[in-house]
Scaffold this active site. Sequence first.
Site, mmCIF file in Angstrom:
data_model
loop_
_atom_site.group_PDB
_atom_site.id
_atom_site.type_symbol
_atom_site.label_atom_id
_atom_site.label_comp_id
_atom_site.label_asym_id
_atom_site.label_seq_id
_atom_site.Cartn_x
_atom_site.Cartn_y
_atom_site.Cartn_z
ATOM 1 N N ARG A 26 4.760 64.232 -31.598
ATOM 2 C CA ARG A 26 3.627 64.543 -32.688
ATOM 3 C C ARG A 26 4.144 64.250 -34.006
ATOM 4 O O ARG A 26 5.264 64.449 -34.496
ATOM 5 C CB ARG A 26 3.078 65.877 -32.869
ATOM 6 C CG ARG A 26 2.685 66.196 -31.149
ATOM 7 C CD ARG A 26 2.002 67.598 -31.351
ATOM 8 N NE ARG A 26 0.943 68.099 -32.296
ATOM 9 C CZ ARG A 26 -0.326 67.533 -31.995
ATOM 10 N NH1 ARG A 26 -0.640 67.508 -30.661
ATOM 11 N NH2 ARG A 26 -1.155 67.970 -32.825
ATOM 12 N N ASP A 28 3.804 63.768 -38.447
ATOM 13 C CA ASP A 28 3.237 64.119 -39.661
ATOM 14 C C ASP A 28 2.164 63.133 -39.959
ATOM 15 O O ASP A 28 2.345 61.994 -39.757
ATOM 16 C CB ASP A 28 4.046 64.495 -40.632
ATOM 17 C CG ASP A 28 5.225 65.552 -40.233
ATOM 18 O OD1 ASP A 28 4.882 66.451 -39.453
ATOM 19 O OD2 ASP A 28 6.350 65.427 -40.809
ATOM 20 N N ARG A 177 12.413 64.126 -41.406
ATOM 21 C CA ARG A 177 12.144 63.900 -42.831
ATOM 22 C C ARG A 177 13.007 64.636 -43.772
ATOM 23 O O ARG A 177 13.334 64.161 -44.960
ATOM 24 C CB ARG A 177 10.890 64.067 -43.332
ATOM 25 C CG ARG A 177 9.678 63.015 -42.654
ATOM 26 C CD ARG A 177 8.328 63.291 -42.876
ATOM 27 N NE ARG A 177 7.927 63.748 -44.135
ATOM 28 C CZ ARG A 177 7.093 64.547 -44.484
ATOM 29 N NH1 ARG A 177 6.378 65.217 -43.670
ATOM 30 N NH2 ARG A 177 6.661 64.928 -45.760
#
Length: 242
Positions: A26, A28, A177
């Site tokens: 999944r 962002d 990230r």
Amino acid sequence: MQETVERALGLVLRTEQPPALTVAGRTDAGVHAVGQVAHVDVAELRWTAVAEQALRRLNRVLPDDVRLRAIGPAAGGFDARFSALWRRYSYRVCDDQRFADPLRRRDTLWHRVALNLDAMNEAAACCLGEHDFAAFCRRRPGASTIRELLRLDWQRAEPGVAVGTVIADAFCHNMVRALTGALLAVGDGTRPVGWMAEVLAAGVRNPAVRVAPPHPLCLEEVGYPPDGQLAARAAATRRVRG
């Protein structure tokens, strides 16, 4: 992306409701994927009716920024999420404005300070192996933040462009990230090399770690075991992460 593909599957398979898609990773909003893997449970007769034309029909109804490369029956025991052994992501940064390419602005971070990749790679080494990455994750109730990081390094892909590669058995929310944002701070001299190890050891989310923008991040590839080991891998992963 997931909802978009589900709607397309519902149209092509002619189901009353769009079928639920299970994806390997999944991502962002704003993150790209060229190696995403997914599975969906479909009645055999419904699949047989469209099998030969499924790929063409799906790509015809999908928007231009979503393409399917292949589709077909999965091996027994396959689960796109839980059977995976690892996921590989890349993160692309231009740190020399002479080489900033406007055509790559949607998948490249323009960083105004030159990066020291040797320092970044030295700092990244402390994260390899199995650790609790709570310092680099957004916690979710009941979810583990323990992950095994298999690779984290940066290389020059071309003049003025650095590409980070990160591989792990799985990632928690914002982990890639956040790691990237921390390493960029090391690379441009904002933080010392040893800072990464200090943040990791603290085991709590550090507000000084800036989460890097999503658009240069791309899911490149997902690795799976041989067909005969798919079900066992899925069962083992479920026991650990649920």
